[in-house]
Motif scaffolding. Structure first.
Motif, short mmCIF file in Angstrom:
data_model
loop_
_atom_site.label_atom_id
_atom_site.label_comp_id
_atom_site.label_asym_id
_atom_site.label_seq_id
_atom_site.Cartn_x
_atom_site.Cartn_y
_atom_site.Cartn_z
N ASP A 242 34.59 19.41 -62.65
CA ASP A 242 33.31 20.11 -62.79
C ASP A 242 33.38 21.37 -61.94
O ASP A 242 33.54 21.30 -60.72
N PRO A 243 33.27 22.55 -62.56
CA PRO A 243 33.37 23.79 -61.79
C PRO A 243 32.35 23.91 -60.66
O PRO A 243 32.66 24.42 -59.59
N ARG A 244 31.16 23.41 -60.86
CA ARG A 244 30.14 23.46 -59.79
C ARG A 244 30.56 22.61 -58.59
O ARG A 244 30.36 23.00 -57.45
N ASP A 245 31.15 21.47 -58.88
CA ASP A 245 31.67 20.60 -57.83
C ASP A 245 32.79 21.32 -57.07
O ASP A 245 32.86 21.27 -55.85
N ALA A 246 33.65 22.01 -57.81
CA ALA A 246 34.75 22.75 -57.18
C ALA A 246 34.22 23.81 -56.24
O ALA A 246 34.71 23.95 -55.11
N ILE A 247 33.23 24.56 -56.67
CA ILE A 247 32.65 25.61 -55.83
C ILE A 247 32.14 25.02 -54.51
O ILE A 247 32.34 25.59 -53.44
N ALA A 248 31.53 23.88 -54.58
CA ALA A 248 30.98 23.24 -53.38
C ALA A 248 32.07 22.68 -52.48
O ALA A 248 31.89 22.62 -51.26
N ARG A 249 33.21 22.30 -53.05
CA ARG A 249 34.24 21.59 -52.28
C ARG A 249 35.40 22.45 -51.81
O ARG A 249 36.12 22.04 -50.89
N ILE A 250 35.61 23.61 -52.40
CA ILE A 250 36.73 24.45 -51.98
C ILE A 250 36.38 25.10 -50.65
O ILE A 250 35.33 25.73 -50.50
N THR A 251 37.26 24.92 -49.67
CA THR A 251 37.01 25.44 -48.32
C THR A 251 37.98 26.56 -47.99
O THR A 251 38.94 26.81 -48.72
N GLY A 252 37.76 27.19 -46.86
CA GLY A 252 38.59 28.31 -46.44
C GLY A 252 40.01 27.94 -46.08
O GLY A 252 40.87 28.81 -45.99
N ASP A 253 40.30 26.66 -45.87
CA ASP A 253 41.66 26.27 -45.52
C ASP A 253 42.55 26.02 -46.75
O ASP A 253 43.65 25.52 -46.63
N VAL A 254 42.07 26.39 -47.92
CA VAL A 254 42.85 26.25 -49.15
C VAL A 254 43.59 27.56 -49.41
O VAL A 254 42.98 28.63 -49.45
N ALA A 255 44.90 27.48 -49.57
CA ALA A 255 45.73 28.67 -49.76
C ALA A 255 45.66 29.20 -51.19
O ALA A 255 45.78 30.41 -51.41
N ALA A 256 45.46 28.30 -52.16
CA ALA A 256 45.43 28.71 -53.56
C ALA A 256 44.59 27.74 -54.37
O ALA A 256 44.46 26.57 -54.02
N VAL A 257 44.03 28.27 -55.45
CA VAL A 257 43.26 27.44 -56.38
C VAL A 257 43.87 27.62 -57.76
O VAL A 257 43.99 28.74 -58.25
N PHE A 258 44.28 26.52 -58.36
CA PHE A 258 44.76 26.52 -59.74
C PHE A 258 43.56 26.15 -60.60
O PHE A 258 43.03 25.06 -60.47
N LEU A 259 43.12 27.09 -61.44
CA LEU A 259 41.93 26.78 -62.22
C LEU A 259 42.03 27.22 -63.66
O LEU A 259 42.69 28.18 -63.99
N ASP A 260 41.33 26.46 -64.48
CA ASP A 260 41.21 26.74 -65.90
C ASP A 260 40.21 27.88 -66.05
O ASP A 260 39.13 27.85 -65.46
N ILE A 261 40.57 28.89 -66.79
CA ILE A 261 39.67 30.03 -66.99
C ILE A 261 38.55 29.67 -67.96
O ILE A 261 37.42 30.07 -67.79
#
Length: 68
Positions: A36-55
């Motif tokens: 769920d993209p909304r869930d991802a927005i809430a859970r991605i933090t600053g200590d993540v080097a990269a995000v692999f995401l479906d456009i």
């Protein structure tokens, strides 16, 4: 220390497949996943080097996730 990455795709099978490939590379640590993209927005933090995401995802696309 391995870079931490986050995987986002609205299709669970795609998430599992990409996680398997990333884990097999033994070059990154999976920080988390979301279908769920909304869930991802809430859970991605600053200590993540990269995000692999479906456009192309319904309602909130990958570009909107990247902007946030």
């Amino acid at each position: 220390m391995k870079p931490r990455v986050f995987v986002v795709d609205d299709e669970e099978l795609a998430v599992r497949r990409l996680v398997r490939m990333l884990e097999a590379s033994d070059r990154v640590e999976i920080a988390g996943t979301a279908t769920d993209p909304r869930d991802a927005i809430a859970r991605i933090t600053g200590d993540v080097a990269a995000v692999f995401l479906d456009i192309s995802m319904p309602e909130v696309d990958g570009f909107a996730v990247a902007r946030r």
